[in-house]
Design a protein around this motif. Sequence first.
Motif, PDB file in Angstrom:
ATOM      1  N   PRO A  85       1.407  14.930  -9.882  1.00  9.13           N
ATOM      2  CA  PRO A  85       0.593  14.284 -10.917  1.00  9.13           C
ATOM      3  C   PRO A  85       1.377  13.200 -11.650  1.00  9.13           C
ATOM      4  CG  PRO A  85       1.322  16.434 -11.664  1.00  9.13           C
ATOM      5  CD  PRO A  85       1.734  16.324 -10.219  1.00  9.13           C
ATOM      6  N   PRO A  86       0.706  12.145 -12.111  1.00  8.02           N
ATOM      7  CA  PRO A  86       1.414  11.047 -12.794  1.00  8.02           C
ATOM      8  C   PRO A  86       2.242  11.514 -13.984  1.00  8.02           C
ATOM      9  CG  PRO A  86      -0.850  10.410 -12.292  1.00  8.02           C
ATOM     10  CD  PRO A  86      -0.739  11.874 -11.972  1.00  8.02           C
ATOM     11  N   GLU A  87       1.736  12.516 -14.724  1.00  7.81           N
ATOM     12  CA  GLU A  87       2.433  12.955 -15.935  1.00  7.81           C
ATOM     13  C   GLU A  87       3.734  13.691 -15.647  1.00  7.81           C
ATOM     14  OE1 GLU A  87      -1.013  15.932 -15.197  1.00  7.81           O
ATOM     15  OE2 GLU A  87      -0.605  13.788 -14.942  1.00  7.81           O
ATOM     16  N   ILE A  92      10.683  14.103 -13.888  1.00  2.00           N
ATOM     17  CA  ILE A  92      11.476  13.986 -12.661  1.00  2.00           C
ATOM     18  C   ILE A  92      12.553  12.923 -12.823  1.00  2.00           C
ATOM     19  CG2 ILE A  92      11.381  13.276 -10.236  1.00  2.00           C
ATOM     20  CD1 ILE A  92       8.595  14.593 -10.121  1.00  2.00           C
ATOM     21  N   ARG A  93      12.168  11.771 -13.364  1.00  2.00           N
ATOM     22  CA  ARG A  93      13.130  10.677 -13.572  1.00  2.00           C
ATOM     23  C   ARG A  93      14.200  11.076 -14.585  1.00  2.00           C
ATOM     24  NH1 ARG A  93      13.634   6.636  -9.841  1.00  2.00           N
ATOM     25  NH2 ARG A  93      11.597   5.862  -9.176  1.00  2.00           N
ATOM     26  N   ARG A  94      13.806  11.747 -15.655  1.00  2.00           N
ATOM     27  CA  ARG A  94      14.773  12.158 -16.678  1.00  2.00           C
ATOM     28  C   ARG A  94      15.819  13.094 -16.086  1.00  2.00           C
ATOM     29  NH1 ARG A  94      14.939  16.805 -19.014  1.00  2.00           N
ATOM     30  NH2 ARG A  94      12.762  17.305 -18.519  1.00  2.00           N
ATOM     31  N   VAL A  95      15.370  14.074 -15.316  1.00  2.00           N
ATOM     32  CA  VAL A  95      16.302  15.034 -14.722  1.00  2.00           C
ATOM     33  C   VAL A  95      17.220  14.347 -13.714  1.00  2.00           C
ATOM     34  CG1 VAL A  95      16.435  17.044 -13.202  1.00  2.00           C
ATOM     35  CG2 VAL A  95      14.844  17.039 -15.126  1.00  2.00           C
ATOM     36  N   ALA A  96      16.673  13.492 -12.876  1.00  2.00           N
ATOM     37  CA  ALA A  96      17.495  12.808 -11.874  1.00  2.00           C
ATOM     38  C   ALA A  96      18.548  11.920 -12.526  1.00  2.00           C
ATOM     39  CB  ALA A  96      16.610  11.985 -10.949  1.00  2.00           C
ATOM     40  N   ALA A  97      18.236  11.376 -13.684  1.00  2.00           N
ATOM     41  CA  ALA A  97      19.172  10.468 -14.357  1.00  2.00           C
ATOM     42  C   ALA A  97      20.261  11.198 -15.131  1.00  2.00           C
ATOM     43  CB  ALA A  97      18.408   9.548 -15.304  1.00  2.00           C
TER      44      ALA A  97
END
Length: 254
Positions: A85-87, A92-97
């Motif tokens: 889902p878009p939300e 996901i981006r926060r954790v990967a960064a």
Amino acid sequence: MRLSALVVARNEAARLPACLASLAPADELVVVLDRSTDESAAIARSHGARLLEGGWALEGERRNAGIAACTGDWILEVDADERVPPELWAAIRRVAATSPHGFHRLRIDNYVGERLILHGWGGSFGTTLKPILFRRGAKHWRAQRVHPGLDWTGTEGERITEAGIRHEVDRDISDMLRRLDRYSSAKAADLLAAGDIGSLPDNIRRCLSRILKCYVARRGYREGGWGLLIALCAGLFPLLAHLKARLEPERHRG
């Protein structure tokens, strides 16, 4: 921090478009097609995916081939019947960064048809959390046909539960039973390949234990008849696999 999205599929032309569209925020899209004969390849190309086509006897082998084809720092591995889902992308981006860990589990929302079933999943027949976001090099699938085991490098980080990945696990009850048949046949082949199919008494105990665990401990009773059905399928999976390997080895030996 580049993020690759990976999809491994076979003849999933009907479900692939929605899956790939939900992965558009990724920096790279990799699609592995195992002996596909439908329009899946054309669909993957139309979404700008890097395409890897071939034939792999074992699920673990084709998934490892897909992981090796990814070039991102992090990989999000989803199936063709799943939608991100878009939300969920901000988390996901926060954790990967920021994560110092090797992998993270994401929440899975399982649907049978249009019905969301929250409770009772388990016993290799379904899950509400999957370790599908991981650093490149952290995840390795074992050489098995169905539900292969995993070897990890690095530690597990926080669970990502801000939103759930929509998993269209079965279309209806008949589809669920067909899945049980496929899974148990593949597991029978794995048992025969390993040279150890177990004993009938042990698998009867496993069957009953899984039914109780899914229906009681995992609160399948809260889903009414659906929870009972899922518990029965989860329990029957190892018992059917054993019986197929025991009674019809010539049909399931790879």
